[in-house]
Design a protein around this motif. Structure first.
Motif, PDB file in Angstrom:
ATOM      1  N   ALA A  97       0.824  -1.217   0.000  1.00  0.00           N
ATOM      2  CA  ALA A  97       0.000   0.000   0.000  1.00  0.00           C
ATOM      3  C   ALA A  97       0.854   1.261   0.000  1.00  0.00           C
ATOM      4  CB  ALA A  97      -0.940   0.003   1.207  1.00  0.00           C
ATOM      5  N   LEU A  98       2.101   1.149   0.446  1.00  0.00           N
ATOM      6  CA  LEU A  98       3.002   2.310   0.486  1.00  0.00           C
ATOM      7  C   LEU A  98       3.960   2.363  -0.697  1.00  0.00           C
ATOM      8  CD1 LEU A  98       3.970   2.379   4.285  1.00  0.00           C
ATOM      9  CD2 LEU A  98       2.265   3.781   3.098  1.00  0.00           C
ATOM     10  N   GLY A  99       3.954   1.332  -1.550  1.00  0.00           N
ATOM     11  CA  GLY A  99       4.868   1.302  -2.691  1.00  0.00           C
ATOM     12  C   GLY A  99       5.793   0.109  -2.635  1.00  0.00           C
ATOM     13  N   GLU A 100       6.742   0.082  -3.545  1.00  0.00           N
ATOM     14  CA  GLU A 100       7.713  -1.009  -3.600  1.00  0.00           C
ATOM     15  C   GLU A 100       8.609  -0.981  -2.363  1.00  0.00           C
ATOM     16  OE1 GLU A 100       7.859  -3.425  -5.857  1.00  0.00           O
ATOM     17  OE2 GLU A 100       6.080  -2.587  -6.843  1.00  0.00           O
ATOM     18  N   ALA A 101       8.861  -2.157  -1.797  1.00  0.00           N
ATOM     19  CA  ALA A 101       9.617  -2.236  -0.543  1.00  0.00           C
ATOM     20  C   ALA A 101      10.996  -1.583  -0.616  1.00  0.00           C
ATOM     21  CB  ALA A 101       9.734  -3.694  -0.096  1.00  0.00           C
TER      22      ALA A 101
END
Length: 229
Positions: A151-155
């Motif tokens: 949900a926050l983007g690529e790790a």
């Protein structure tokens, strides 16, 4: 940004709310009710609890969300803000609400609160990550349960933020999570820890479920290690 804090000096009854004390915290016109559980040890550690369901219509969650956790660790001061609707954990408004609440706790306890620990369940775990990036306090320990990091983007893009190198990270993830299947959630966590290259560890239970109650009943040793050591 002007922050106004209105402390409500009410000793709330158990029938009304679980938290024994509460604050009304305002940031940029946004208000959040914050539950406060005072630690019974002088100079106790301060823990911020981030509840799940951060976009729900219930804007009172913070007053009850951390009650169970606070009973497990009565020596600690625990605060729990209320995220809801558009004022969710991944917004700067809620980061500022948390810091304003911590300012108030520090003033009331007549001490500095420069370092905190963070605990998040479900999308409250996103609040742990976002506060770690943009909050004013240093972070010592983090416990993230049932996290959906995509949900926050690529790790790798998230984990390179310089403030995320600080402190301990413990992720508790379950193979029976009804909301966030481990085939989607666990690879993100593993990639995050690989990029972060610090004290970052995923703990996986193939039978693990989504809710706090499962982790409390089955893995208190993981919870204690994340918070106390």
């Amino acid at each position: 940004m002007r922050l106004a804090i209105i402390a409500i000096s009410l000793f709330l009854t158990v029938q009304s709310f679980a938290s024994p004390d509460t604050l009304m915290v305002e940031s940029s016109g946004i208000r959040s009710l914050v539950g406060v559980w005072q630690g019974n040890a002088p100079g106790s550690d301060v823990v911020v609890w981030f509840h799940g369901g951060m976009r729900s219509d219930n804007c009172l969650k913070g007053l009850v969300a951390a009650d169970d956790f606070s009973q497990l660790f009565p020596q600690m001061t625990v605060i729990s803000a209320s995220a809801c609707r558009d004022n969710h954990w991944a917004t700067m408004n809620m980061v500022n609400i948390i810091d304003a609440a911590l300012d108030s706790v520090a003033a009331r306890q007549k001490r500095l609160v420069n370092t905190v620990s963070l605990v998040g369940i479900s999308d409250g775990s996103l609040g742990v990550i976002v506060y770690s990036m943009y909050g004013k306090r240093n972070v010592k320990n983090r416990l993230l349960m049932s996290t959906y990091g995509p949900a926050l983007g690529e790790a790798p893009q998230v984990a390179v933020h310089p403030k995320l190198k600080q402190g301990k990270w413990r992720f508790l993830q379950g193979g029976a999570d009804r909301l966030y299947p481990s085939v989607q959630s666990l690879p993100w966590i593993e990639s995050f820890c690989k990029t972060q290259k610090g004290d970052c560890e995923p703990k996986f239970d193939p039978k693990g479920e989504h809710d706090w109650l499962y982790w409390k009943q089955n893995h208190m040793e993981w919870i204690r290690e994340a918070i106390l050591k």
